[in-house]
Design a protein around this motif. Structure first.
Motif, PDB file in Angstrom:
ATOM      1  N   UNK A   1       0.828  -1.180   0.000  1.00 43.39           N
ATOM      2  CA  UNK A   1       0.000   0.000   0.000  1.00 43.39           C
ATOM      3  C   UNK A   1       0.878   1.252   0.000  1.00 43.39           C
ATOM      4  N   UNK A   2       1.978   1.229   0.743  1.00 42.69           N
ATOM      5  CA  UNK A   2       2.885   2.387   0.759  1.00 42.69           C
ATOM      6  C   UNK A   2       3.409   2.705  -0.632  1.00 42.69           C
ATOM      7  N   UNK A   3       3.743   1.672  -1.394  1.00 42.85           N
ATOM      8  CA  UNK A   3       4.245   1.893  -2.764  1.00 42.85           C
ATOM      9  C   UNK A   3       3.177   2.550  -3.627  1.00 42.85           C
ATOM     10  N   UNK A   4       1.932   2.080  -3.510  1.00 41.72           N
ATOM     11  CA  UNK A   4       0.857   2.645  -4.311  1.00 41.72           C
ATOM     12  C   UNK A   4       0.605   4.108  -3.939  1.00 41.72           C
ATOM     13  N   UNK A   5       0.610   4.409  -2.646  1.00 42.86           N
ATOM     14  CA  UNK A   5       0.348   5.776  -2.207  1.00 42.86           C
ATOM     15  C   UNK A   5       1.510   6.712  -2.473  1.00 42.86           C
ATOM     16  N   UNK A   6       2.733   6.183  -2.565  1.00 37.33           N
ATOM     17  CA  UNK A   6       3.896   7.049  -2.793  1.00 37.33           C
ATOM     18  C   UNK A   6       3.857   7.719  -4.165  1.00 37.33           C
ATOM     19  N   UNK A   7       3.116   7.144  -5.106  1.00 32.40           N
ATOM     20  CA  UNK A   7       3.032   7.741  -6.439  1.00 32.40           C
ATOM     21  C   UNK A   7       1.855   8.705  -6.565  1.00 32.40           C
ATOM     22  N   UNK A   8       1.147   8.978  -5.455  1.00 31.34           N
ATOM     23  CA  UNK A   8       0.015   9.911  -5.482  1.00 31.34           C
ATOM     24  C   UNK A   8       0.371  11.195  -4.742  1.00 31.34           C
ATOM     25  N   UNK A   9      -0.540  12.141  -4.767  1.00 29.51           N
ATOM     26  CA  UNK A   9      -0.346  13.396  -4.045  1.00 29.51           C
ATOM     27  C   UNK A   9      -1.174  13.425  -2.761  1.00 29.51           C
ATOM     28  N   UNK A  10      -1.669  12.288  -2.326  1.00 28.31           N
ATOM     29  CA  UNK A  10      -2.508  12.218  -1.131  1.00 28.31           C
ATOM     30  C   UNK A  10      -1.801  12.782   0.095  1.00 28.31           C
ATOM     31  N   UNK A  11      -0.545  12.464   0.289  1.00 27.34           N
ATOM     32  CA  UNK A  11       0.207  12.945   1.444  1.00 27.34           C
ATOM     33  C   UNK A  11       0.336  14.453   1.499  1.00 27.34           C
ATOM     34  N   UNK A  12       0.294  15.102   0.351  1.00 27.29           N
ATOM     35  CA  UNK A  12       0.412  16.560   0.304  1.00 27.29           C
ATOM     36  C   UNK A  12      -0.889  17.255   0.683  1.00 27.29           C
TER      37      UNK A  12
END
Length: 74
Positions: A1-12
């Motif tokens: 899941x971390x790999x999938x989310x790392x390519x998104x801007x969700x954390x920003x």
């Protein structure tokens, strides 16, 4: 899941905490930015309430037992 989310801007999209003192500074860890959980939760609850347009829904179900009523203001 971390790999999938790392390519998104969700954390920003999260509101980050501002360091209060030098001790709270995370200068030794360049990429670490603590998230302000309280502000993010409040922001999301208010957005949910707004989308309910004052009707029943998850936000009013969470806030109601706490005695919080967000009535429409004229």
């Amino acid at each position: 899941m971390d790999r999938e989310l790392s390519s998104t801007t969700l954390g920003q999209s999260f509101i980050k905490k501002q360091p209060k003192t030098m001790e709270d500074s995370f200068s030794d860890i360049e990429t670490f930015e603590p998230v302000d959980i309280d502000m993010n939760a409040l922001k999301n609850i208010l957005a949910s309430y707004q989308s309910q347009m004052g009707g029943a829904g998850p936000a009013s179900n969470l806030l109601g037992p706490m005695g919080v009523r967000l009535d429409e203001m004229d």
